[in-house]
Design a protein around this motif. Sequence first.
Motif, PDB file in Angstrom:
ATOM      1  N   ALA A  26       0.986  -1.494   0.430  1.00  0.00           N
ATOM      2  CA  ALA A  26       0.052  -0.423   0.136  1.00  0.00           C
ATOM      3  C   ALA A  26       0.787   1.453  -0.091  1.00  0.00           C
ATOM      4  CB  ALA A  26      -0.449  -0.080   1.247  1.00  0.00           C
ATOM      5  N   SER A  27       2.165   1.095  -0.244  1.00  0.00           N
ATOM      6  CA  SER A  27       3.093   2.125  -0.253  1.00  0.00           C
ATOM      7  C   SER A  27       3.104   2.834   1.201  1.00  0.00           C
ATOM      8  CB  SER A  27       3.037   3.456  -0.998  1.00  0.00           C
ATOM      9  OG  SER A  27       3.470   2.506  -2.926  1.00  0.00           O
ATOM     10  N   LYS A  28       2.490   2.491   2.449  1.00  0.00           N
ATOM     11  CA  LYS A  28       2.247   2.746   3.654  1.00  0.00           C
ATOM     12  C   LYS A  28       4.153   3.288   4.454  1.00  0.00           C
ATOM     13  CE  LYS A  28      -1.923   2.706   4.629  1.00  0.00           C
ATOM     14  NZ  LYS A  28      -3.161   1.489   5.871  1.00  0.00           N
ATOM     15  N   ILE A  29       5.090   2.423   3.726  1.00  0.00           N
ATOM     16  CA  ILE A  29       6.101   2.404   4.092  1.00  0.00           C
ATOM     17  C   ILE A  29       6.687   2.146   3.009  1.00  0.00           C
ATOM     18  CG2 ILE A  29       6.006   1.302   7.079  1.00  0.00           C
ATOM     19  CD1 ILE A  29       6.918  -1.526   5.844  1.00  0.00           C
ATOM     20  N   PRO A  30       8.171   2.017   3.144  1.00  0.00           N
ATOM     21  CA  PRO A  30       9.190   2.426   1.604  1.00  0.00           C
ATOM     22  C   PRO A  30       9.553   0.479   1.942  1.00  0.00           C
ATOM     23  CG  PRO A  30      10.441   2.916   3.458  1.00  0.00           C
ATOM     24  CD  PRO A  30       8.838   3.162   4.039  1.00  0.00           C
ATOM     25  N   ALA A  31       9.531   0.269   0.693  1.00  0.00           N
ATOM     26  CA  ALA A  31      10.489  -1.105   1.090  1.00  0.00           C
ATOM     27  C   ALA A  31      11.411  -1.826   1.027  1.00  0.00           C
ATOM     28  CB  ALA A  31       9.619  -1.660  -0.646  1.00  0.00           C
ATOM     29  N   PRO A  32      11.814  -2.264   1.027  1.00  0.00           N
ATOM     30  CA  PRO A  32      13.339  -2.325   1.553  1.00  0.00           C
ATOM     31  C   PRO A  32      14.354  -3.129  -0.374  1.00  0.00           C
ATOM     32  CG  PRO A  32      12.616  -4.145   2.558  1.00  0.00           C
ATOM     33  CD  PRO A  32      11.318  -3.359   1.974  1.00  0.00           C
ATOM     34  N   LYS A  33      15.744  -3.481  -0.254  1.00  0.00           N
ATOM     35  CA  LYS A  33      15.738  -4.126  -1.103  1.00  0.00           C
ATOM     36  C   LYS A  33      15.419  -5.283  -1.003  1.00  0.00           C
ATOM     37  CE  LYS A  33      20.715  -6.229  -2.139  1.00  0.00           C
ATOM     38  NZ  LYS A  33      22.116  -5.500  -2.456  1.00  0.00           N
ATOM     39  N   ALA A  34      15.001  -6.062  -2.236  1.00  0.00           N
ATOM     40  CA  ALA A  34      14.565  -7.394  -2.234  1.00  0.00           C
ATOM     41  C   ALA A  34      15.385  -7.802  -3.590  1.00  0.00           C
ATOM     42  CB  ALA A  34      13.169  -7.066  -3.961  1.00  0.00           C
ATOM     43  N   VAL A  35      15.778  -9.504  -3.294  1.00  0.00           N
ATOM     44  CA  VAL A  35      16.375 -10.280  -3.984  1.00  0.00           C
ATOM     45  C   VAL A  35      15.530 -11.501  -4.840  1.00  0.00           C
ATOM     46  CG1 VAL A  35      18.508  -9.663  -3.110  1.00  0.00           C
ATOM     47  CG2 VAL A  35      17.139 -11.519  -2.049  1.00  0.00           C
ATOM     48  N   GLN A  36      15.825 -11.835  -5.604  1.00  0.00           N
ATOM     49  CA  GLN A  36      15.187 -13.122  -6.389  1.00  0.00           C
ATOM     50  C   GLN A  36      15.724 -14.446  -6.036  1.00  0.00           C
ATOM     51  OE1 GLN A  36      12.321 -11.812  -7.227  1.00  0.00           O
ATOM     52  NE2 GLN A  36      13.066 -13.349  -9.033  1.00  0.00           N
ATOM     53  N   VAL A  37      15.398 -14.985  -4.741  1.00  0.00           N
ATOM     54  CA  VAL A  37      15.693 -16.300  -4.830  1.00  0.00           C
ATOM     55  C   VAL A  37      15.046 -17.383  -4.509  1.00  0.00           C
ATOM     56  CG1 VAL A  37      16.532 -17.281  -2.094  1.00  0.00           C
ATOM     57  CG2 VAL A  37      16.743 -15.204  -2.435  1.00  0.00           C
ATOM     58  N   GLY A  38      15.475 -18.130  -5.917  1.00  0.00           N
ATOM     59  CA  GLY A  38      14.285 -19.589  -6.011  1.00  0.00           C
ATOM     60  C   GLY A  38      12.727 -19.378  -6.646  1.00  0.00           C
ATOM     61  N   GLY A  39      12.737 -18.016  -7.138  1.00  0.00           N
ATOM     62  CA  GLY A  39      12.230 -17.557  -8.372  1.00  0.00           C
ATOM     63  C   GLY A  39      10.851 -16.964  -7.152  1.00  0.00           C
ATOM     64  N   ILE A  50      14.914  -0.712   9.816  1.00  0.00           N
ATOM     65  CA  ILE A  50      13.617  -1.804  10.291  1.00  0.00           C
ATOM     66  C   ILE A  50      13.595   0.083  11.664  1.00  0.00           C
ATOM     67  CG2 ILE A  50      13.377  -2.302  12.718  1.00  0.00           C
ATOM     68  CD1 ILE A  50      15.150  -4.815  10.764  1.00  0.00           C
ATOM     69  N   GLU A  51      14.118   0.735  12.401  1.00  0.00           N
ATOM     70  CA  GLU A  51      14.052   1.909  12.991  1.00  0.00           C
ATOM     71  C   GLU A  51      13.407   2.885  12.287  1.00  0.00           C
ATOM     72  OE1 GLU A  51      14.842   2.036  15.971  1.00  0.00           O
ATOM     73  OE2 GLU A  51      15.222   0.155  15.853  1.00  0.00           O
ATOM     74  N   ARG A  52      13.135   3.069  10.980  1.00  0.00           N
ATOM     75  CA  ARG A  52      13.023   3.932   9.921  1.00  0.00           C
ATOM     76  C   ARG A  52      11.412   3.727  10.257  1.00  0.00           C
ATOM     77  NH1 ARG A  52      14.408   5.097   4.008  1.00  0.00           N
ATOM     78  NH2 ARG A  52      14.579   3.163   4.403  1.00  0.00           N
ATOM     79  N   VAL A  53      11.129   2.627  10.000  1.00  0.00           N
ATOM     80  CA  VAL A  53      10.266   2.058   9.551  1.00  0.00           C
ATOM     81  C   VAL A  53       9.715   1.914  10.864  1.00  0.00           C
ATOM     82  CG1 VAL A  53       8.020   0.019   8.874  1.00  0.00           C
ATOM     83  CG2 VAL A  53      10.083   0.450   7.965  1.00  0.00           C
ATOM     84  N   ARG A  54      10.128   2.225  12.299  1.00  0.00           N
ATOM     85  CA  ARG A  54       9.324   1.783  13.663  1.00  0.00           C
ATOM     86  C   ARG A  54       8.938   2.941  13.783  1.00  0.00           C
ATOM     87  NH1 ARG A  54      10.561  -1.674  17.493  1.00  0.00           N
ATOM     88  NH2 ARG A  54      12.486  -2.394  17.212  1.00  0.00           N
TER      89      ARG A  54
END
Length: 80
Positions: A26-39, A50-54
């Motif tokens: 919902a874009s209420k918080i910024p998404a962190p880095k994403a990686v592809q693991v096994g699809g 984490i502290e920013r989201v807190r």
Amino acid sequence: METFSTRQTAKMLGIGSSTLARYIAASKIPAPKAVQVGGMTVHLWTSREIERVRKLLPKIEDGRTTRHQKQARKSTKTAS
């Protein structure tokens, strides 16, 4: 630098992992880095993110109180 999964991060924040995923979608918080693991796409959270989201959680208007907020309130009541 140590990274944490969404499930670990949600536990640290006192919310469910599905709630955290919903806030990202919902874009209420910024998404962190994403990686592809096994699809699958996996978000990797740093301590700084984490502290920013807190800090953002109390500002999210959904009418829910997080475990972190409840514990803080409880500790201030017992200190009085």
